[in-house]
Design a protein around this motif. Structure first.
Motif, short mmCIF file in Angstrom:
data_model
loop_
_atom_site.label_atom_id
_atom_site.label_comp_id
_atom_site.label_asym_id
_atom_site.label_seq_id
_atom_site.Cartn_x
_atom_site.Cartn_y
_atom_site.Cartn_z
N ILE A 75 1.06 -1.39 0.04
CA ILE A 75 0.00 -0.02 0.01
C ILE A 75 0.90 1.33 -0.18
CG2 ILE A 75 -1.62 1.32 1.35
CD1 ILE A 75 -2.81 -1.42 2.29
N ALA A 76 2.05 1.30 1.05
CA ALA A 76 2.90 2.59 0.79
C ALA A 76 3.48 2.80 -0.42
CB ALA A 76 4.02 2.18 1.88
N ARG A 77 4.05 1.78 -1.25
CA ARG A 77 4.58 1.67 -2.46
C ARG A 77 3.68 2.43 -3.52
NH1 ARG A 77 7.63 -3.21 -1.81
NH2 ARG A 77 5.75 -4.35 -2.76
N ALA A 78 2.65 2.06 -3.27
CA ALA A 78 1.47 2.45 -4.50
C ALA A 78 1.35 4.10 -4.38
CB ALA A 78 0.07 1.73 -4.25
N GLY A 88 -10.39 8.29 -6.21
CA GLY A 88 -9.51 8.58 -7.26
C GLY A 88 -8.47 7.41 -7.29
N ALA A 89 -8.38 6.68 -6.31
CA ALA A 89 -6.73 5.78 -6.01
C ALA A 89 -6.58 4.84 -7.04
CB ALA A 89 -6.67 5.23 -4.71
N ALA A 90 -7.72 4.17 -7.75
CA ALA A 90 -7.70 3.17 -8.78
C ALA A 90 -7.41 3.99 -10.17
CB ALA A 90 -9.16 2.49 -8.91
N TRP A 91 -7.41 5.00 -10.15
CA TRP A 91 -7.63 5.76 -11.78
C TRP A 91 -6.44 6.72 -11.74
CZ3 TRP A 91 -10.24 2.75 -14.61
CH2 TRP A 91 -11.34 2.14 -13.98
N LEU A 92 -5.93 7.37 -10.69
CA LEU A 92 -4.94 8.40 -10.79
C LEU A 92 -3.72 8.04 -10.18
CD1 LEU A 92 -7.43 11.15 -9.90
CD2 LEU A 92 -6.82 10.59 -12.07
N PRO A 93 -2.40 8.55 -10.69
CA PRO A 93 -1.31 8.36 -9.86
C PRO A 93 -1.12 9.18 -8.92
CG PRO A 93 -1.03 9.25 -12.02
CD PRO A 93 -2.35 9.29 -11.97
N ASP A 120 1.34 10.37 -5.53
CA ASP A 120 2.57 10.52 -5.01
C ASP A 120 2.27 11.51 -3.83
OD1 ASP A 120 5.11 11.80 -3.99
OD2 ASP A 120 5.96 10.55 -5.97
N VAL A 121 2.46 10.87 -2.61
CA VAL A 121 1.98 11.84 -1.31
C VAL A 121 2.99 13.10 -1.39
CG1 VAL A 121 0.88 10.22 -0.09
CG2 VAL A 121 3.29 10.52 0.19
N ALA A 167 -7.27 2.33 4.56
CA ALA A 167 -5.58 2.58 5.08
C ALA A 167 -5.84 4.18 5.07
CB ALA A 167 -4.56 2.28 4.29
N LEU A 168 -4.94 4.74 6.19
CA LEU A 168 -4.81 6.05 6.26
C LEU A 168 -3.20 6.40 6.28
CD1 LEU A 168 -5.50 9.04 6.63
CD2 LEU A 168 -5.17 8.60 9.14
N TYR A 169 -2.77 7.05 5.32
CA TYR A 169 -1.36 7.50 5.10
C TYR A 169 -1.04 8.55 6.14
CZ TYR A 169 2.51 10.52 3.60
OH TYR A 169 3.54 11.41 3.80
N LEU A 170 -0.08 8.54 6.84
CA LEU A 170 0.03 9.42 8.05
C LEU A 170 1.58 9.69 7.78
CD1 LEU A 170 -1.48 10.64 10.15
CD2 LEU A 170 -0.64 8.94 11.73
#
Ligand SMILES: *Cc1c(COP(=O)(O)O)cnc(C)c1O
Length: 396
Positions: free
Chosen positions: A53-56, A182-187, A189-190, A213-216
């Protein structure tokens, strides 16, 4: 015949994700917090899910907090950041077209004295970064804007807004991006988006339901909303859904690897359907004509009732939606269309058809035959009032 055109509500679980999950629903049942071999194998699977998930999204595995879905990730981010930052201020900035997970969590915070600034959008549902800049004060602790809208598919200028938050926001002001739709369709990069927090859900990207998931961002302090064990580095207590996490990780990794090809194929199918649907009298596209998710077709049909259209489509074997699945059953017009300036009577005629990875050309060929006819029949004053196969006249 059955054609599923409601992928914005949820997606079917892809086969690879299902297969990756099965061991963890069977013999590999260990608790990832247990020190013995059962637990260690579950822990390894959970760690790998964090990594995938992080890598994505260009993050590190320790920056991922697993949750029960998009709604929980958003609630954790907003409430956790609001309470952690209350010594610095009480103001939270968002937009009028956010998902109810955002808007209702903020309405809840309002009861405790937090002040919510809900920004307007343009006719296409877009937030203006200048409006965000103007709304941020010295007392602002959180800005929450979606990556893309789940009802009309409009993509928000999130990177520009992230820049505004960094430049204009006081120290410690956090930027939450709701990337669920949007996550399935758009690149993603946090770093590029300037996100401090970003919410995701498994079931919107061909993964399982009930996991998100929550990116923190590293160093970001929020208050945990569930107290209990020390899971997820004290940020979310409770034994993790190992199978769900595994399924989400695999689905997200494959979605990223296949994204360009999937987007190209699905956009072409969507554009064919769009041309056929928009050719009808009184049918108008909602959302941005270009800056929109490649899989979403959303329209308003003049003098028609969206809920009745969805029933007629269902009887004809096509699953669509009036807008958001989460508001089904409500008679209120969509808050998204209202914010975009549609009067109630126009917003009533809304329809969303959303394609997915598994949508086929044959399905779209069939939909092109069926949908325009049903839309025409659904308009008040249409010469024919269709009778459904159960023999009841459908109100049109
Ligand atoms: C679906 C959705 C959510 C909620 O996610 P769940 O996993 O269903 O709780 C939040 N935001 C957006 C934009 C969504 O599309």
């Amino acid at each position: 015949m059955s054609i599923y055109l409601d992928h914005a509500a949820t997606t079917p679980l892809r086969q690879e994700a299902l297969e990756a999950m099965l061991p963890y629903l069977g013999g590999e049942f260990g608790n990832p917090s247990s020190p013995h071999s059962y637990g260690r194998r579950a822990r390894a699977a959970l760690d790998e899910a964090h990594e995938r998930i992080a890598r994505a999204i260009g993050a590190g595995p320790r920056e991922i907090v697993l949750t029960s879905g998009g709604t929980e990730a958003i609630n954790l981010a907003l409430k956790g950041a609001a309470w952690a930052g209350k010594g610095r201020g009480h103001r939270i900035v968002t937009s009028a077209v956010e998902h109810h997970a955002v808007l209702h969590a903020l309405q809840h915070l309002e009861k405790f004295g937090f002040e919510i600034a809900e920004l307007p959008v343009d006719r296409y549902g877009r937030v203006d970064p200048d409006h965000v800049a103007a709304a941020i004060t010295e007392r602002t602790t959180v800005v929450a804007i979606q990556l893309a809208n789940n009802e009309v598919g409009t993509i928000q200028p999130v990177a520009a807004i992230g820049k505004v938050v960094r430049e204009k926001g006081p120290k410690g002001c956090l930027f939450l991006v709701d990337a669920v739709a949007g996550a399935a369709w758009l690149p993603i990069d946090v770093e590029e988006l300037g996100a401090d927090m970003l919410a995701l859900a498994g079931h919107k990207l061909d993964g399982p339901k009930g996991v998100g998931a929550l990116y923190l961002k590293k160093g970001t302090h929020i208050l945990a909303q569930l107290q209990g064990g020390n899971q997820e580095r004290f940020r979310r207590a409770g034994t993790e859904d190992v199978a769900g996490a595994v399924g989400m990780g695999v689905a997200f990794e494959l979605a990223v690897a296949e994204r360009d090809a999937t987007v190209k194929r699905v956009r072409k199918l969507r554009d064919r359907l769009r041309a056929a649907v928009l050719a009808g009298d009184g049918v108008e596209l909602t959302g941005h004509p270009r800056d929109r998710l490649p899989n979403v077709l959303s329209v308003v049909v003049g003098d028609a009732d969206g809920a009745a259209i969805v029933v007629k489509l269902d009887l004809a074997g096509i699953a669509g939606s009036v807008g958001s699945a989460c508001t089904t059953g409500s008679t209120e017009p969509s808050h998204v269309l209202t914010a975009m300036g549609y009067p109630d009577d126009e917003a009533r005629g809304s329809l969303r058809l959303s394609l997915g990875r598994s949508t086929t050309e044959a399905e779209i060929d069939a939909a092109i035959e069926i949908v325009p006819r049903i839309l025409a029949e659904s308009r008040v004053g249409a010469a024919v009032i269709a009778a459904d196969p159960l023999g009841q006249a459908v109100a049109s």
